[in-house]
Design an enzyme around this catalytic site. Structure first.
Site, PDB file in Angstrom:
ATOM      1  N   HIS A 134       3.210  -3.368  11.636  1.00 46.40           N
ATOM      2  CA  HIS A 134       3.182  -4.248  12.819  1.00 46.40           C
ATOM      3  C   HIS A 134       4.509  -4.156  13.582  1.00 46.40           C
ATOM      4  CE1 HIS A 134      -0.421  -5.619  10.933  1.00 46.40           C
ATOM      5  NE2 HIS A 134       0.204  -6.249   9.969  1.00 46.40           N
ATOM      6  N   SER A 185      -1.513  -3.077   6.656  1.00 47.37           N
ATOM      7  CA  SER A 185      -0.479  -4.087   6.452  1.00 47.37           C
ATOM      8  C   SER A 185      -0.086  -4.152   4.971  1.00 47.37           C
ATOM      9  CB  SER A 185      -0.965  -5.435   6.992  1.00 47.37           C
ATOM     10  OG  SER A 185       0.089  -6.343   7.132  1.00 47.37           O
TER      11      SER A 185
END
Length: 259
Positions: free
Chosen positions: A184, A148
């Site tokens: 994501h 991330s």
């Protein structure tokens, strides 16, 4: 498929290992038995990419993006113990926990960067000169990796919730890789449309995106492979096409399951 040509030259390794980045939307899973978190296949793949053998791999955990939360550092230490890695946490709050930060970073096989606030991560790294240290580590052959925020940081920029619940663009990341990055991609419904808008209007360059559980391997600045620890997941390259964006899916190679 082959990614768009890099716009910056590939660095030359000084230790005989090719500069490598594994940018991911995964790497952790809920632990079983005595640990709360385990390293999944993507972390193990980062170690494999480093070529460490004949000894315990040296992995640095960097938790700047979550404020060096002590409870998560402890969970990463337990995950490393189970995996058979020697883990070295790098903490910058309230001050660096190593006197020789550069020497400690350069001694690692892998640097694994935790997710959280990529905007805060970049600000703190730059205040301590860690951005320059990590570039030297990359050039020397230390594998740079993370999830991330720990993925976006290596690129030109990407989409982030660092500034609030509404996703916003970030365009001043480290720029080791001359692309944008979308993380994501399949689980946060706002990510894909925002990436498309930012690529279409030129805010982000060609952007490489990952579903949860997927990682992208770069040798130098070239995307060489997509890999996954979960079935049915994809990676994507988003390019500008006139006033819109075009998306191409890459089928990732499934990594061996980690018991």
């Amino acid at each position: 498929m082959t990614a768009a040509p890099a716009t910056t030259p590939s660095p030359s390794p000084s230790k005989g290992r090719e500069p490598t980045i594994l940018a991911t939307s995964g790497g952790h899973r809920a632990g079983g038995g005595r640990t709360m978190v385990m390293f999944d296949a993507l972390v193990h793949h980062a170690v494999e990419l480093s070529g460490a053998h004949g000894r315990r791999p040296r992995v640095m955990y960097v938790g700047t993006a979550i404020g060096d939360a002590e409870h998560f550092t402890a969970r990463m230490s337990e995950a490393a113990r189970v995996a058979g890695f020697d883990l070295t946490p790098l903490q910058l709050f309230p001050m660096p926990n190593h006197e020789d930060v550069e020497g400690t970073v350069l001694d690692q096989d892998v640097v694994w960067v935790m997710g959280g606030s990529v905007a805060n991560l970049l600000a703190v790294w730059r205040a301590h000169g860690l951005d320059h240290i990590l570039r030297r580590a990359w050039q020397s052959g230390v594998v740079l990796s993370g999830v991330s925020a720990g993925s976006i940081c290596w690129f030109q920029g990407g989409t982030t919730d660092s500034f609030g619940p509404e996703l916003r663009p970030l365009t001043d990341a480290l720029g080791f890789l001359p692309y944008g990055n979308g993380v994501h991609y399949d689980t946060d419904p706002g990510r894909r449309p925002l990436v498309h808008r930012l690529v279409a209007n030129g805010t982000l360059p060609v952007t490489h995106c990952t579903d949860d559980g997927v990682g992208l391997v770069y040798r130098g600045t070239e995307l060489t492979e997509a890999v996954t620890e979960l079935p049915g997941k994809g990676a994507y390259v988003v390019t500008r096409d006139g006033d819109s964006a075009a998306e191409e899916r890459i089928e990732p190679r499934r990594l061996p399951t980690v018991d």
